[in-house]
Design a protein around this motif. Structure first.
Motif, mmCIF file in Angstrom:
data_model
loop_
_atom_site.group_PDB
_atom_site.id
_atom_site.type_symbol
_atom_site.label_atom_id
_atom_site.label_comp_id
_atom_site.label_asym_id
_atom_site.label_seq_id
_atom_site.Cartn_x
_atom_site.Cartn_y
_atom_site.Cartn_z
ATOM 1 N N ARG A 11 45.263 43.563 45.936
ATOM 2 C CA ARG A 11 45.537 42.690 47.084
ATOM 3 C C ARG A 11 44.363 42.773 48.036
ATOM 4 O O ARG A 11 44.004 43.846 48.501
ATOM 5 C CB ARG A 11 46.820 43.090 47.811
ATOM 6 N N LEU A 12 43.757 41.604 48.307
ATOM 7 C CA LEU A 12 42.587 41.540 49.172
ATOM 8 C C LEU A 12 42.922 40.763 50.430
ATOM 9 O O LEU A 12 43.602 39.742 50.379
ATOM 10 C CB LEU A 12 41.422 40.822 48.471
ATOM 11 N N VAL A 13 42.449 41.258 51.565
ATOM 12 C CA VAL A 13 42.425 40.481 52.801
ATOM 13 C C VAL A 13 40.960 40.229 53.093
ATOM 14 O O VAL A 13 40.211 41.146 53.416
ATOM 15 C CB VAL A 13 43.108 41.219 53.961
ATOM 16 N N LEU A 14 40.552 38.979 52.955
ATOM 17 C CA LEU A 14 39.134 38.645 53.021
ATOM 18 C C LEU A 14 38.672 38.567 54.468
ATOM 19 O O LEU A 14 39.312 37.916 55.303
ATOM 20 C CB LEU A 14 38.884 37.335 52.293
ATOM 21 N N PRO A 15 37.551 39.194 54.783
ATOM 22 C CA PRO A 15 37.184 39.417 56.185
ATOM 23 C C PRO A 15 36.427 38.284 56.859
ATOM 24 O O PRO A 15 36.418 38.200 58.082
ATOM 25 C CB PRO A 15 36.298 40.665 56.102
ATOM 26 N N HIS A 16 35.757 37.422 56.109
ATOM 27 C CA HIS A 16 34.857 36.449 56.721
ATOM 28 C C HIS A 16 35.526 35.089 56.840
ATOM 29 O O HIS A 16 36.299 34.686 55.980
ATOM 30 C CB HIS A 16 33.563 36.329 55.909
ATOM 31 N N GLY A 17 35.200 34.374 57.924
ATOM 32 C CA GLY A 17 35.831 33.086 58.152
ATOM 33 C C GLY A 17 37.281 33.297 58.554
ATOM 34 O O GLY A 17 37.652 34.314 59.126
ATOM 35 N N GLY A 264 36.425 33.940 44.891
ATOM 36 C CA GLY A 264 35.481 33.339 43.959
ATOM 37 C C GLY A 264 36.065 32.944 42.623
ATOM 38 O O GLY A 264 35.621 31.968 42.009
ATOM 39 N N LEU A 265 37.073 33.670 42.146
ATOM 40 C CA LEU A 265 37.651 33.344 40.846
ATOM 41 C C LEU A 265 38.409 32.029 40.885
ATOM 42 O O LEU A 265 38.310 31.206 39.963
ATOM 43 C CB LEU A 265 38.582 34.475 40.395
ATOM 44 N N ALA A 266 39.195 31.798 41.947
ATOM 45 C CA ALA A 266 39.917 30.532 42.070
ATOM 46 C C ALA A 266 38.935 29.371 42.169
ATOM 47 O O ALA A 266 39.177 28.281 41.640
ATOM 48 C CB ALA A 266 40.841 30.570 43.281
ATOM 49 N N ARG A 267 37.823 29.598 42.834
ATOM 50 C CA ARG A 267 36.800 28.547 42.937
ATOM 51 C C ARG A 267 36.191 28.262 41.570
ATOM 52 O O ARG A 267 35.894 27.121 41.235
ATOM 53 C CB ARG A 267 35.713 28.969 43.919
ATOM 54 N N ALA A 268 35.980 29.310 40.776
ATOM 55 C CA ALA A 268 35.426 29.120 39.434
ATOM 56 C C ALA A 268 36.378 28.292 38.577
ATOM 57 O O ALA A 268 35.942 27.429 37.804
ATOM 58 C CB ALA A 268 35.158 30.471 38.779
ATOM 59 N N ALA A 269 37.680 28.533 38.695
ATOM 60 C CA ALA A 269 38.664 27.743 37.950
ATOM 61 C C ALA A 269 38.675 26.306 38.444
ATOM 62 O O ALA A 269 38.851 25.364 37.651
ATOM 63 C CB ALA A 269 40.047 28.372 38.080
ATOM 64 N N THR A 270 38.489 26.108 39.749
ATOM 65 C CA THR A 270 38.408 24.756 40.295
ATOM 66 C C THR A 270 37.230 24.001 39.700
ATOM 67 O O THR A 270 37.340 22.816 39.356
ATOM 68 C CB THR A 270 38.282 24.805 41.830
ATOM 69 N N VAL A 271 36.097 24.668 39.560
ATOM 70 C CA VAL A 271 34.921 24.040 38.966
ATOM 71 C C VAL A 271 35.210 23.648 37.514
ATOM 72 O O VAL A 271 34.818 22.564 37.058
ATOM 73 C CB VAL A 271 33.700 24.977 39.057
ATOM 74 N N ALA A 272 35.905 24.517 36.782
ATOM 75 C CA ALA A 272 36.227 24.199 35.384
ATOM 76 C C ALA A 272 37.100 22.952 35.306
ATOM 77 O O ALA A 272 36.863 22.060 34.481
ATOM 78 C CB ALA A 272 36.928 25.394 34.734
ATOM 79 N N ARG A 290 30.446 32.464 51.653
ATOM 80 C CA ARG A 290 30.059 33.100 50.397
ATOM 81 C C ARG A 290 30.195 34.621 50.449
ATOM 82 O O ARG A 290 30.285 35.278 49.413
ATOM 83 C CB ARG A 290 28.627 32.701 50.041
ATOM 84 N N GLN A 291 30.214 35.185 51.666
ATOM 85 C CA GLN A 291 30.328 36.641 51.776
ATOM 86 C C GLN A 291 31.654 37.156 51.221
ATOM 87 O O GLN A 291 31.790 38.332 50.902
ATOM 88 C CB GLN A 291 30.200 37.075 53.243
ATOM 89 N N ASN A 292 32.651 36.271 51.118
ATOM 90 C CA ASN A 292 33.943 36.686 50.579
ATOM 91 C C ASN A 292 33.918 36.853 49.067
ATOM 92 O O ASN A 292 34.828 37.449 48.493
ATOM 93 C CB ASN A 292 35.010 35.639 50.919
ATOM 94 N N GLN A 293 32.932 36.321 48.388
ATOM 95 C CA GLN A 293 32.973 36.268 46.938
ATOM 96 C C GLN A 293 32.619 37.603 46.301
ATOM 97 O O GLN A 293 31.699 38.294 46.741
ATOM 98 C CB GLN A 293 32.042 35.166 46.431
ATOM 99 N N ILE A 294 33.371 37.928 45.253
ATOM 100 C CA ILE A 294 33.113 39.164 44.505
ATOM 101 C C ILE A 294 32.670 38.820 43.080
ATOM 102 O O ILE A 294 32.770 39.650 42.186
ATOM 103 C CB ILE A 294 34.346 40.095 44.518
ATOM 104 N N VAL A 295 32.160 37.588 42.910
ATOM 105 C CA VAL A 295 31.686 37.166 41.592
ATOM 106 C C VAL A 295 30.184 36.916 41.632
ATOM 107 O O VAL A 295 29.620 36.588 42.672
ATOM 108 C CB VAL A 295 32.400 35.881 41.116
#
Length: 334
Positions: A11-17, A264-272, A290-295
Protein backbone atom coordinates in the motif's frame (compact mmCIF):
# COMPACT_ATOMS: atom_id res chain seq x y z
CA UNK A 1 0.98 -22.55 -17.52
CA UNK A 2 1.47 -20.07 -14.64
CA UNK A 3 1.23 -21.25 -11.05
CA UNK A 4 1.63 -18.50 -8.45
CA UNK A 5 3.70 -19.52 -5.45
CA UNK A 6 3.88 -16.11 -3.77
CA UNK A 7 1.69 -13.03 -3.54
CA UNK A 8 2.99 -9.73 -2.16
CA UNK A 9 0.87 -6.60 -1.76
CA UNK A 10 2.03 -3.04 -1.02
CA UNK A 11 0.00 0.00 0.00
CA UNK A 12 1.51 3.27 -1.18
CA UNK A 13 0.58 6.84 -0.33
CA UNK A 14 2.24 8.84 -3.07
CA UNK A 15 3.86 12.04 -1.84
CA UNK A 16 4.05 14.34 -4.87
CA UNK A 17 1.20 16.36 -6.32
CA UNK A 18 -2.25 15.53 -4.98
CA UNK A 19 -1.68 12.77 -2.44
CA UNK A 20 -3.20 9.51 -3.62
CA UNK A 21 -3.17 5.88 -2.67
CA UNK A 22 -2.23 2.84 -4.74
CA UNK A 23 -2.16 -0.88 -4.12
CA UNK A 24 0.60 -2.79 -5.90
CA UNK A 25 0.52 -6.56 -6.34
CA UNK A 26 3.53 -8.72 -7.09
CA UNK A 27 2.96 -12.31 -8.23
CA UNK A 28 5.82 -14.82 -8.39
CA UNK A 29 5.41 -18.14 -10.17
CA UNK A 30 7.11 -21.46 -9.51
CA UNK A 31 9.93 -20.57 -11.90
CA UNK A 32 10.69 -17.28 -10.16
CA UNK A 33 9.17 -15.04 -12.84
CA UNK A 34 7.20 -12.06 -11.57
CA UNK A 35 4.21 -10.04 -12.68
CA UNK A 36 3.13 -6.66 -11.32
CA UNK A 37 -0.17 -4.84 -11.12
CA UNK A 38 -1.56 -1.64 -9.62
CA UNK A 39 -4.96 -0.40 -8.51
CA UNK A 40 -5.23 3.37 -8.11
CA UNK A 41 -7.67 4.78 -5.55
CA UNK A 42 -8.65 1.25 -4.44
CA UNK A 43 -11.95 0.53 -2.74
CA UNK A 44 -11.80 0.51 1.09
CA UNK A 45 -12.10 -3.29 1.43
CA UNK A 46 -9.61 -4.17 -1.30
CA UNK A 47 -6.72 -4.71 1.13
CA UNK A 48 -8.56 -7.16 3.37
CA UNK A 49 -10.08 -8.97 0.37
CA UNK A 50 -6.65 -9.50 -1.14
CA UNK A 51 -5.27 -10.81 2.12
CA UNK A 52 -8.17 -13.00 3.16
CA UNK A 53 -9.74 -14.23 -0.07
CA UNK A 54 -7.79 -13.81 -3.28
CA UNK A 55 -4.52 -15.11 -1.90
CA UNK A 56 -6.18 -18.46 -1.17
CA UNK A 57 -7.66 -18.54 -4.69
CA UNK A 58 -4.35 -17.71 -6.39
CA UNK A 59 -1.60 -19.55 -4.55
CA UNK A 60 -0.77 -22.92 -6.11
CA UNK A 61 -3.56 -22.76 -8.69
CA UNK A 62 -2.86 -23.41 -12.38
CA UNK A 63 -4.45 -21.06 -14.91
CA UNK A 64 -4.06 -20.80 -18.65
CA UNK A 65 -5.11 -17.18 -19.27
CA UNK A 66 -5.56 -14.07 -17.07
CA UNK A 67 -9.30 -14.13 -17.75
CA UNK A 68 -9.47 -17.48 -15.94
CA UNK A 69 -8.20 -16.02 -12.66
CA UNK A 70 -11.03 -15.63 -10.11
CA UNK A 71 -12.02 -12.29 -8.62
CA UNK A 72 -12.41 -8.79 -10.01
CA UNK A 73 -9.41 -6.98 -8.58
CA UNK A 74 -7.69 -4.61 -11.01
CA UNK A 75 -4.22 -5.02 -9.54
CA UNK A 76 -4.37 -8.82 -9.57
CA UNK A 77 -5.73 -8.86 -13.12
CA UNK A 78 -2.93 -6.56 -14.33
CA UNK A 79 -0.30 -8.63 -12.51
CA UNK A 80 -1.64 -11.81 -14.12
CA UNK A 81 -1.45 -10.20 -17.58
CA UNK A 82 2.09 -8.99 -16.86
CA UNK A 83 3.19 -12.44 -15.67
CA UNK A 84 1.42 -14.27 -18.52
CA UNK A 85 2.90 -12.08 -21.24
CA UNK A 86 6.38 -12.13 -19.68
CA UNK A 87 6.27 -15.93 -19.68
CA UNK A 88 5.42 -15.84 -23.39
CA UNK A 89 7.98 -13.17 -24.21
CA UNK A 90 5.44 -10.78 -25.75
CA UNK A 91 4.59 -7.15 -24.90
CA UNK A 92 1.25 -6.56 -23.18
CA UNK A 93 0.19 -4.13 -25.92
CA UNK A 94 0.67 -6.82 -28.57
CA UNK A 95 -1.09 -9.49 -26.51
CA UNK A 96 -4.29 -7.46 -26.16
CA UNK A 97 -4.36 -6.48 -29.84
CA UNK A 98 -2.51 -3.17 -29.90
CA UNK A 99 -1.18 -1.98 -33.24
CA UNK A 100 0.50 1.35 -32.49
CA UNK A 101 4.18 1.85 -31.74
CA UNK A 102 3.74 5.39 -30.42
CA UNK A 103 0.88 7.61 -29.26
CA UNK A 104 0.11 11.29 -29.66
CA UNK A 105 -0.57 12.78 -26.22
CA UNK A 106 -2.72 15.61 -24.98
CA UNK A 107 -1.66 17.78 -22.06
CA UNK A 108 -4.29 18.67 -19.48
CA UNK A 109 -4.29 22.14 -17.93
CA UNK A 110 -6.24 22.92 -14.77
CA UNK A 111 -7.89 26.31 -14.11
CA UNK A 112 -5.54 29.24 -13.42
CA UNK A 113 -5.77 32.33 -11.21
CA UNK A 114 -5.98 34.39 -14.40
CA UNK A 115 -6.61 33.97 -18.11
CA UNK A 116 -3.18 35.48 -18.83
CA UNK A 117 -1.52 32.84 -16.68
CA UNK A 118 -3.38 30.07 -18.50
CA UNK A 119 -2.32 31.38 -21.92
CA UNK A 120 1.28 31.45 -20.68
CA UNK A 121 1.03 27.81 -19.59
CA UNK A 122 -0.42 26.84 -22.95
CA UNK A 123 2.55 28.54 -24.59
CA UNK A 124 4.94 26.48 -22.47
CA UNK A 125 3.28 23.24 -23.54
CA UNK A 126 3.17 24.19 -27.22
CA UNK A 127 6.88 25.02 -27.06
CA UNK A 128 7.44 21.62 -25.42
CA UNK A 129 5.99 19.89 -28.46
CA UNK A 130 2.32 19.40 -27.63
CA UNK A 131 -0.08 19.95 -30.51
CA UNK A 132 -3.17 18.97 -28.50
CA UNK A 133 -4.29 20.68 -25.28
CA UNK A 134 -7.20 19.82 -22.99
CA UNK A 135 -8.47 22.63 -20.77
CA UNK A 136 -10.34 21.83 -17.57
CA UNK A 137 -13.43 24.06 -17.47
CA UNK A 138 -16.17 24.59 -14.90
CA UNK A 139 -19.18 26.91 -14.64
CA UNK A 140 -17.65 30.38 -14.24
CA UNK A 141 -14.35 29.33 -15.83
CA UNK A 142 -15.18 28.33 -19.38
CA UNK A 143 -15.93 30.72 -22.24
CA UNK A 144 -13.43 33.44 -21.32
CA UNK A 145 -10.35 31.18 -20.95
CA UNK A 146 -11.23 29.16 -24.06
CA UNK A 147 -11.71 32.35 -26.06
CA UNK A 148 -8.32 33.67 -24.91
CA UNK A 149 -6.47 30.45 -25.74
CA UNK A 150 -8.11 30.21 -29.14
CA UNK A 151 -7.23 33.84 -29.93
CA UNK A 152 -3.59 33.18 -29.02
CA UNK A 153 -3.41 29.84 -30.88
CA UNK A 154 -5.87 29.76 -33.79
CA UNK A 155 -4.55 26.45 -35.17
CA UNK A 156 -4.10 24.56 -31.89
CA UNK A 157 -6.24 21.45 -31.42
CA UNK A 158 -8.30 22.13 -28.29
CA UNK A 159 -10.55 20.01 -26.11
CA UNK A 160 -12.30 20.84 -22.85
CA UNK A 161 -13.01 18.59 -19.88
CA UNK A 162 -16.12 19.69 -17.98
CA UNK A 163 -15.73 17.24 -15.08
CA UNK A 164 -19.47 16.32 -15.18
CA UNK A 165 -20.13 19.76 -13.65
CA UNK A 166 -22.79 21.27 -15.94
CA UNK A 167 -26.56 21.10 -15.67
CA UNK A 168 -27.65 23.07 -18.76
CA UNK A 169 -26.52 23.38 -22.35
CA UNK A 170 -26.10 27.17 -22.70
CA UNK A 171 -22.42 27.70 -21.90
CA UNK A 172 -21.42 24.45 -23.58
CA UNK A 173 -23.08 25.44 -26.85
CA UNK A 174 -21.28 28.80 -26.58
CA UNK A 175 -17.93 26.98 -26.19
CA UNK A 176 -18.54 25.13 -29.42
CA UNK A 177 -18.02 28.33 -31.42
CA UNK A 178 -14.28 28.24 -30.62
CA UNK A 179 -13.50 25.22 -32.77
CA UNK A 180 -13.22 22.55 -30.09
CA UNK A 181 -12.43 18.99 -31.08
CA UNK A 182 -14.03 17.36 -28.03
CA UNK A 183 -16.24 18.37 -25.10
CA UNK A 184 -15.48 15.80 -22.41
CA UNK A 185 -17.80 14.75 -19.58
CA UNK A 186 -20.22 17.69 -19.74
CA UNK A 187 -23.00 16.34 -17.47
CA UNK A 188 -23.39 13.87 -14.61
CA UNK A 189 -22.86 10.32 -15.83
CA UNK A 190 -26.47 9.21 -15.45
CA UNK A 191 -27.84 12.14 -17.49
CA UNK A 192 -27.65 10.44 -20.88
CA UNK A 193 -30.44 12.59 -22.38
CA UNK A 194 -28.57 15.85 -21.78
CA UNK A 195 -25.49 14.36 -23.44
CA UNK A 196 -27.58 13.36 -26.43
CA UNK A 197 -29.20 16.80 -26.63
CA UNK A 198 -25.82 18.54 -26.52
CA UNK A 199 -24.37 16.30 -29.21
CA UNK A 200 -27.28 17.25 -31.47
CA UNK A 201 -26.48 20.95 -31.05
CA UNK A 202 -22.69 21.17 -31.30
CA UNK A 203 -20.08 20.45 -33.95
CA UNK A 204 -17.55 19.19 -31.40
CA UNK A 205 -17.68 15.53 -30.40
CA UNK A 206 -19.13 14.92 -26.96
CA UNK A 207 -17.04 12.46 -24.92
CA UNK A 208 -18.52 10.28 -22.20
CA UNK A 209 -16.79 8.14 -19.62
CA UNK A 210 -18.24 4.71 -18.86
CA UNK A 211 -17.21 2.36 -16.08
CA UNK A 212 -18.91 -0.69 -17.58
CA UNK A 213 -20.09 -1.98 -20.91
CA UNK A 214 -23.69 -1.66 -19.65
CA UNK A 215 -23.18 2.10 -19.08
CA UNK A 216 -21.62 2.41 -22.50
CA UNK A 217 -24.55 0.60 -24.10
CA UNK A 218 -26.93 3.23 -22.69
CA UNK A 219 -24.94 5.99 -24.38
CA UNK A 220 -24.67 4.05 -27.63
CA UNK A 221 -28.42 3.40 -27.75
CA UNK A 222 -29.24 7.11 -27.45
CA UNK A 223 -26.34 8.21 -29.67
CA UNK A 224 -25.45 10.48 -26.78
CA UNK A 225 -21.84 11.10 -27.83
CA UNK A 226 -19.24 10.40 -30.49
CA UNK A 227 -16.24 9.71 -28.24
CA UNK A 228 -15.61 7.19 -25.47
CA UNK A 229 -13.23 8.42 -22.78
CA UNK A 230 -11.77 5.03 -21.94
CA UNK A 231 -10.15 4.86 -18.51
CA UNK A 232 -8.82 1.31 -17.96
CA UNK A 233 -8.64 1.81 -14.19
CA UNK A 234 -12.45 2.18 -14.15
CA UNK A 235 -12.88 -1.43 -15.33
CA UNK A 236 -12.33 -4.58 -13.27
CA UNK A 237 -10.07 -6.12 -15.92
CA UNK A 238 -8.09 -5.25 -19.03
CA UNK A 239 -10.29 -7.61 -21.03
CA UNK A 240 -13.40 -5.69 -19.96
CA UNK A 241 -11.75 -2.43 -21.01
CA UNK A 242 -10.94 -4.08 -24.36
CA UNK A 243 -14.61 -5.08 -24.75
CA UNK A 244 -15.69 -1.46 -24.18
CA UNK A 245 -13.17 -0.40 -26.82
CA UNK A 246 -14.56 -2.94 -29.26
CA UNK A 247 -18.17 -1.82 -28.76
CA UNK A 248 -17.39 1.86 -29.16
CA UNK A 249 -15.24 1.26 -32.23
CA UNK A 250 -17.92 -0.93 -33.82
CA UNK A 251 -20.40 1.93 -33.35
CA UNK A 252 -18.08 4.29 -35.22
CA UNK A 253 -17.03 6.26 -32.16
CA UNK A 254 -13.58 7.70 -31.61
CA UNK A 255 -11.82 6.64 -28.41
CA UNK A 256 -9.53 8.57 -26.11
CA UNK A 257 -7.61 6.49 -23.59
CA UNK A 258 -6.98 8.25 -20.30
CA UNK A 259 -5.79 7.62 -16.80
CA UNK A 260 -2.70 6.73 -14.96
CA UNK A 261 -2.65 8.14 -11.49
CA UNK A 262 -0.43 6.13 -9.22
CA UNK A 263 3.10 4.78 -9.33
CA UNK A 264 3.49 4.05 -13.03
CA UNK A 265 2.11 0.55 -13.55
CA UNK A 266 -1.47 1.73 -14.12
CA UNK A 267 -0.12 4.28 -16.59
CA UNK A 268 1.78 1.54 -18.42
CA UNK A 269 -1.45 -0.47 -18.76
CA UNK A 270 -3.20 2.66 -20.03
CA UNK A 271 -0.56 3.01 -22.74
CA UNK A 272 -1.07 -0.64 -23.75
CA UNK A 273 -4.84 -0.12 -24.08
CA UNK A 274 -4.26 3.16 -25.96
CA UNK A 275 -2.32 1.22 -28.61
CA UNK A 276 -5.56 -0.54 -29.66
CA UNK A 277 -6.68 0.38 -33.19
CA UNK A 278 -9.86 2.20 -32.12
CA UNK A 279 -8.03 4.65 -29.82
CA UNK A 280 -7.89 7.35 -32.45
CA UNK A 281 -7.65 10.46 -30.25
CA UNK A 282 -4.60 11.67 -28.29
CA UNK A 283 -4.10 9.78 -25.05
CA UNK A 284 -3.95 11.39 -21.63
CA UNK A 285 -1.13 9.95 -19.52
CA UNK A 286 0.76 13.14 -18.76
CA UNK A 287 -0.13 13.28 -15.07
CA UNK A 288 0.72 12.83 -12.16
CA UNK A 289 4.27 14.00 -11.29
CA UNK A 290 6.97 11.70 -12.53
CA UNK A 291 8.53 11.62 -9.06
CA UNK A 292 5.74 9.25 -8.01
CA UNK A 293 6.78 6.58 -10.48
CA UNK A 294 8.59 3.44 -9.37
CA UNK A 295 9.04 2.09 -12.90
CA UNK A 296 11.90 2.41 -15.38
CA UNK A 297 11.73 3.75 -17.94
CA UNK A 298 9.17 6.20 -16.60
CA UNK A 299 5.82 6.39 -18.37
CA UNK A 300 5.10 9.73 -19.97
CA UNK A 301 5.19 11.92 -23.03
CA UNK A 302 8.26 13.34 -24.72
CA UNK A 303 7.53 16.29 -27.02
CA UNK A 304 3.88 15.26 -27.07
CA UNK A 305 4.54 11.61 -27.98
CA UNK A 306 4.29 8.50 -25.77
CA UNK A 307 6.31 5.43 -26.75
CA UNK A 308 4.60 2.03 -26.65
CA UNK A 309 7.17 -0.42 -25.20
CA UNK A 310 7.43 -3.22 -27.75
CA UNK A 311 10.98 -4.43 -27.13
CA UNK A 312 10.23 -5.86 -23.67
CA UNK A 313 7.67 -8.43 -22.65
CA UNK A 314 4.82 -7.73 -20.25
CA UNK A 315 4.13 -4.15 -19.25
CA UNK A 316 7.54 -3.22 -20.61
CA UNK A 317 8.88 -1.57 -17.46
CA UNK A 318 11.10 -2.65 -14.59
CA UNK A 319 10.19 -2.02 -10.95
CA UNK A 320 12.42 -0.08 -8.57
CA UNK A 321 11.70 -2.30 -5.57
CA UNK A 322 14.01 -0.32 -3.32
CA UNK A 323 11.97 2.83 -3.90
CA UNK A 324 8.72 0.86 -3.69
CA UNK A 325 9.55 -0.54 -0.28
CA UNK A 326 10.59 2.91 0.90
CA UNK A 327 7.25 4.38 -0.18
CA UNK A 328 5.10 1.50 1.10
CA UNK A 329 3.07 2.30 4.21
CA UNK A 330 2.33 -1.38 4.76
CA UNK A 331 2.68 -4.69 2.99
CA UNK A 332 2.02 -8.39 3.37
CA UNK A 333 3.25 -11.56 1.70
CA UNK A 334 1.57 -14.93 1.30
Amino acid sequence: MPRVRELEVFRLVLPHGRRSESLLVKLTDDGGMTGWGEATSPAPKTWSRLEETLAALLIGVDWEHPDAVPGDDQAVDMACWDLWTRMRGVPLAEAIGGTRTSLIATVRLTPDPSVESLVSRVNQQVCAGYGHVTLDVRPGWDVEPVRAVRAAYPALTLAVDCGNAYTDLGQLVALDSYGLEVIERPFPVADTYSHASLQDQVSASVAVEAGSTAELDDYLTLRAARVLLLRPSAFPSLSEARRAHDRAAAAGWDIQCAGGQGAGLARAATVAIASLPGCTLPCDVTQPPRQNQIVTPIVGANAGVVAVPLTQSGLGHDIDETRLRRLAKESFRV
